[in-house]
Design a protein around this motif. Structure first.
Motif, PDB file in Angstrom:
ATOM      1  N   PHE A  18       0.843  -1.188   0.000  1.00  0.00           N
ATOM      2  CA  PHE A  18       0.000   0.000   0.000  1.00  0.00           C
ATOM      3  C   PHE A  18       0.884   1.245   0.000  1.00  0.00           C
ATOM      4  O   PHE A  18       1.874   1.313   0.716  1.00  0.00           O
ATOM      5  CB  PHE A  18      -0.903   0.006   1.240  1.00  0.00           C
ATOM      6  CG  PHE A  18      -1.867   1.152   1.286  1.00  0.00           C
ATOM      7  CD1 PHE A  18      -1.565   2.325   1.970  1.00  0.00           C
ATOM      8  CD2 PHE A  18      -3.087   1.064   0.637  1.00  0.00           C
ATOM      9  CE1 PHE A  18      -2.457   3.374   2.012  1.00  0.00           C
ATOM     10  CE2 PHE A  18      -3.997   2.117   0.670  1.00  0.00           C
ATOM     11  CZ  PHE A  18      -3.676   3.270   1.361  1.00  0.00           C
ATOM     12  N   LEU A  19       0.484   2.227  -0.812  1.00  0.00           N
ATOM     13  CA  LEU A  19       1.267   3.445  -0.940  1.00  0.00           C
ATOM     14  C   LEU A  19       0.499   4.641  -0.405  1.00  0.00           C
ATOM     15  O   LEU A  19      -0.693   4.817  -0.717  1.00  0.00           O
ATOM     16  CB  LEU A  19       1.598   3.708  -2.408  1.00  0.00           C
ATOM     17  CG  LEU A  19       2.177   5.097  -2.746  1.00  0.00           C
ATOM     18  CD1 LEU A  19       3.597   5.226  -2.201  1.00  0.00           C
ATOM     19  CD2 LEU A  19       2.142   5.354  -4.244  1.00  0.00           C
ATOM     20  N   THR A  20       1.183   5.464   0.384  1.00  0.00           N
ATOM     21  CA  THR A  20       0.693   6.788   0.744  1.00  0.00           C
ATOM     22  C   THR A  20       1.832   7.777   0.595  1.00  0.00           C
ATOM     23  O   THR A  20       2.928   7.540   1.119  1.00  0.00           O
ATOM     24  CB  THR A  20       0.186   6.859   2.202  1.00  0.00           C
ATOM     25  OG1 THR A  20      -0.898   5.955   2.379  1.00  0.00           O
ATOM     26  CG2 THR A  20      -0.289   8.268   2.526  1.00  0.00           C
ATOM     27  N   ILE A  21       1.593   8.857  -0.119  1.00  0.00           N
ATOM     28  CA  ILE A  21       2.542   9.970  -0.202  1.00  0.00           C
ATOM     29  C   ILE A  21       1.798  11.204   0.296  1.00  0.00           C
ATOM     30  O   ILE A  21       0.778  11.608  -0.281  1.00  0.00           O
ATOM     31  CB  ILE A  21       3.064  10.205  -1.627  1.00  0.00           C
ATOM     32  CG1 ILE A  21       3.776   8.963  -2.150  1.00  0.00           C
ATOM     33  CG2 ILE A  21       4.017  11.402  -1.635  1.00  0.00           C
ATOM     34  CD1 ILE A  21       4.279   9.099  -3.588  1.00  0.00           C
ATOM     35  N   ASN A  22       2.305  11.783   1.373  1.00  0.00           N
ATOM     36  CA  ASN A  22       1.624  12.916   1.996  1.00  0.00           C
ATOM     37  C   ASN A  22       1.912  14.222   1.281  1.00  0.00           C
ATOM     38  O   ASN A  22       3.042  14.471   0.828  1.00  0.00           O
ATOM     39  CB  ASN A  22       2.045  13.050   3.455  1.00  0.00           C
ATOM     40  CG  ASN A  22       1.496  11.922   4.311  1.00  0.00           C
ATOM     41  OD1 ASN A  22       0.500  11.295   3.950  1.00  0.00           O
ATOM     42  ND2 ASN A  22       2.130  11.656   5.432  1.00  0.00           N
ATOM     43  N   CYS A  23       0.882  15.062   1.194  1.00  0.00           N
ATOM     44  CA  CYS A  23       1.005  16.386   0.607  1.00  0.00           C
ATOM     45  C   CYS A  23       0.111  17.347   1.372  1.00  0.00           C
ATOM     46  O   CYS A  23      -1.078  17.056   1.562  1.00  0.00           O
ATOM     47  CB  CYS A  23       0.605  16.361  -0.861  1.00  0.00           C
ATOM     48  SG  CYS A  23       0.455  17.993  -1.630  1.00  0.00           S
ATOM     49  N   THR A  24       0.677  18.447   1.822  1.00  0.00           N
ATOM     50  CA  THR A  24      -0.112  19.510   2.433  1.00  0.00           C
ATOM     51  C   THR A  24       0.172  20.808   1.692  1.00  0.00           C
ATOM     52  O   THR A  24       1.222  20.958   1.064  1.00  0.00           O
ATOM     53  CB  THR A  24       0.215  19.691   3.924  1.00  0.00           C
ATOM     54  OG1 THR A  24       1.609  19.950   4.062  1.00  0.00           O
ATOM     55  CG2 THR A  24      -0.151  18.452   4.720  1.00  0.00           C
ATOM     56  N   TYR A  25      -0.766  21.720   1.777  1.00  0.00           N
ATOM     57  CA  TYR A  25      -0.608  22.943   1.001  1.00  0.00           C
ATOM     58  C   TYR A  25      -0.943  24.172   1.836  1.00  0.00           C
ATOM     59  O   TYR A  25      -1.641  24.084   2.849  1.00  0.00           O
ATOM     60  CB  TYR A  25      -1.482  22.905  -0.253  1.00  0.00           C
ATOM     61  CG  TYR A  25      -2.972  22.939   0.033  1.00  0.00           C
ATOM     62  CD1 TYR A  25      -3.695  21.749   0.195  1.00  0.00           C
ATOM     63  CD2 TYR A  25      -3.658  24.142   0.148  1.00  0.00           C
ATOM     64  CE1 TYR A  25      -5.051  21.775   0.470  1.00  0.00           C
ATOM     65  CE2 TYR A  25      -5.009  24.175   0.424  1.00  0.00           C
ATOM     66  CZ  TYR A  25      -5.701  22.984   0.584  1.00  0.00           C
ATOM     67  OH  TYR A  25      -7.047  23.015   0.862  1.00  0.00           O
ATOM     68  N   THR A  26      -0.435  25.302   1.372  1.00  0.00           N
ATOM     69  CA  THR A  26      -0.782  26.615   1.900  1.00  0.00           C
ATOM     70  C   THR A  26      -1.210  27.467   0.718  1.00  0.00           C
ATOM     71  O   THR A  26      -0.478  27.549  -0.282  1.00  0.00           O
ATOM     72  CB  THR A  26       0.422  27.278   2.591  1.00  0.00           C
ATOM     73  OG1 THR A  26       0.854  26.449   3.660  1.00  0.00           O
ATOM     74  CG2 THR A  26       0.048  28.652   3.127  1.00  0.00           C
ATOM     75  N   ALA A  27      -2.400  28.035   0.813  1.00  0.00           N
ATOM     76  CA  ALA A  27      -2.898  28.844  -0.302  1.00  0.00           C
ATOM     77  C   ALA A  27      -3.784  29.951   0.217  1.00  0.00           C
ATOM     78  O   ALA A  27      -4.554  29.751   1.159  1.00  0.00           O
ATOM     79  CB  ALA A  27      -3.658  27.966  -1.299  1.00  0.00           C
ATOM     80  N   THR A  28      -3.702  31.110  -0.413  1.00  0.00           N
ATOM     81  CA  THR A  28      -4.516  32.253  -0.005  1.00  0.00           C
ATOM     82  C   THR A  28      -5.926  32.171  -0.563  1.00  0.00           C
ATOM     83  O   THR A  28      -6.849  32.701   0.011  1.00  0.00           O
ATOM     84  CB  THR A  28      -3.859  33.561  -0.469  1.00  0.00           C
ATOM     85  OG1 THR A  28      -3.596  33.470  -1.867  1.00  0.00           O
ATOM     86  CG2 THR A  28      -2.557  33.793   0.258  1.00  0.00           C
ATOM     87  N   GLY A  29      -6.095  31.485  -1.678  1.00  0.00           N
ATOM     88  CA  GLY A  29      -7.408  31.382  -2.292  1.00  0.00           C
ATOM     89  C   GLY A  29      -7.965  29.976  -2.170  1.00  0.00           C
ATOM     90  O   GLY A  29      -7.765  29.299  -1.159  1.00  0.00           O
ATOM     91  N   TYR A  30      -8.654  29.542  -3.200  1.00  0.00           N
ATOM     92  CA  TYR A  30      -9.239  28.201  -3.240  1.00  0.00           C
ATOM     93  C   TYR A  30      -8.573  27.445  -4.392  1.00  0.00           C
ATOM     94  O   TYR A  30      -9.013  27.537  -5.534  1.00  0.00           O
ATOM     95  CB  TYR A  30     -10.752  28.297  -3.438  1.00  0.00           C
ATOM     96  CG  TYR A  30     -11.423  29.017  -2.302  1.00  0.00           C
ATOM     97  CD1 TYR A  30     -11.681  30.384  -2.387  1.00  0.00           C
ATOM     98  CD2 TYR A  30     -11.775  28.353  -1.134  1.00  0.00           C
ATOM     99  CE1 TYR A  30     -12.287  31.060  -1.331  1.00  0.00           C
ATOM    100  CE2 TYR A  30     -12.374  29.014  -0.081  1.00  0.00           C
ATOM    101  CZ  TYR A  30     -12.624  30.373  -0.181  1.00  0.00           C
ATOM    102  OH  TYR A  30     -13.224  31.023   0.848  1.00  0.00           O
TER     103      TYR A  30
END
Lengths: 110, 113
Positions: A18-30
């Motif tokens: 099973f694969l999981t690659i984490n990604c989080t983001y920062t954004a001012t809009g949508y």
């Protein structure tokens, strides 16, 4: 400013794991969110996308769900194959420009 | 249906020289963006061209310039090359400027010695 943070690699898995690659983001809009894949010697190819909160993008057995509450877009696959070995990039776009993460290298061994 | 094509595939230049990279977008696409990808890093946005004008620009010096032609193809020019300009340069196209997914070419590998 807008940015994307990916889990650092490299990641090595056995076939069918099973694969999981984490990604989080920062954004001012949508933002719209994307996963791209890059095979050796090639450019980036779109793997999947999601344009609004709670959307699930899917393609070739890979899935990612746009989670606004946790500002995340984690990539998952239930059973990886040797042919999935590549570098995976998370990206966002708020309509201004694309921002990419630094990439996560995945190697799948038989 | 031809995808994004870039030329040349590899290039070796000396510090201080100038270089021109070329890109033809995917058929039906009118917007071209250029990215710099250093080894082990994600692509960094250089600029975007739409209707033959620079529409957006990333945090790159004026040594980096570009052009888009009436047939939507594009060039990236880099003057006064530095060793740090060594990278894979990727061209990407879309069929409208905003949030449509990018379609990438295979890139030009530039080495500055």
């Amino acid at each position: 400013g807008d940015s994307v943070t990916q889990m650092e690699g490299p990641v090595t898995l056995s076939e069918e794991a099973f694969l999981t690659i984490n990604c989080t983001y920062t954004a001012t809009g949508y933002p719209s969110l994307f996963w791209y894949v890059q095979y050796p010697g090639e450019g980036l190819q779109l793997l999947l996308k999601a344009t609004k909160a709670d959307d699930k993008g899917s393609n070739k057995g890979f899935e990612a769900t746009y989670r606004k509450e946790t500002t995340s877009f984690h990539l998952e696959k239930g059973s990886v194959q040797v042919s999935d070995s590549a570098v995976y990039f998370c990206a966002l776009n708020t309509g201004n420009q694309f921002y990419f993460g630094t990439g996560t290298s995945l190697t799948v061994i038989p | 249906d031809a995808g994004v094509t870039q030329s040349p595939t590899h290039l070796i230049k000396t510090r201080g020289q100038q270089v021109t990279l070329r890109c033809s977008p995917k058929s039906g696409h009118d917007t071209v963006s250029w990215y710099q990808q250093a080894l082990g890093q994600g692509p960094q946005f250089i600029f975007q061209y739409y209707e033959e004008e620079e529409r957006q620009r990333g945090n790159f010096p004026d040594r980096f310039s570009g052009h888009q032609f009436p047939n939507y193809s594009s060039e990236l020019n880099v003057n006064a090359l530095l060793l740090g300009d060594s990278a894979l340069y990727l061209c990407a196209s879309t069929d409208f400027p905003d949030r449509a997914p990018l379609h990438f070419g295979n890139g030009t590998r530039l080495t500055v010695t």
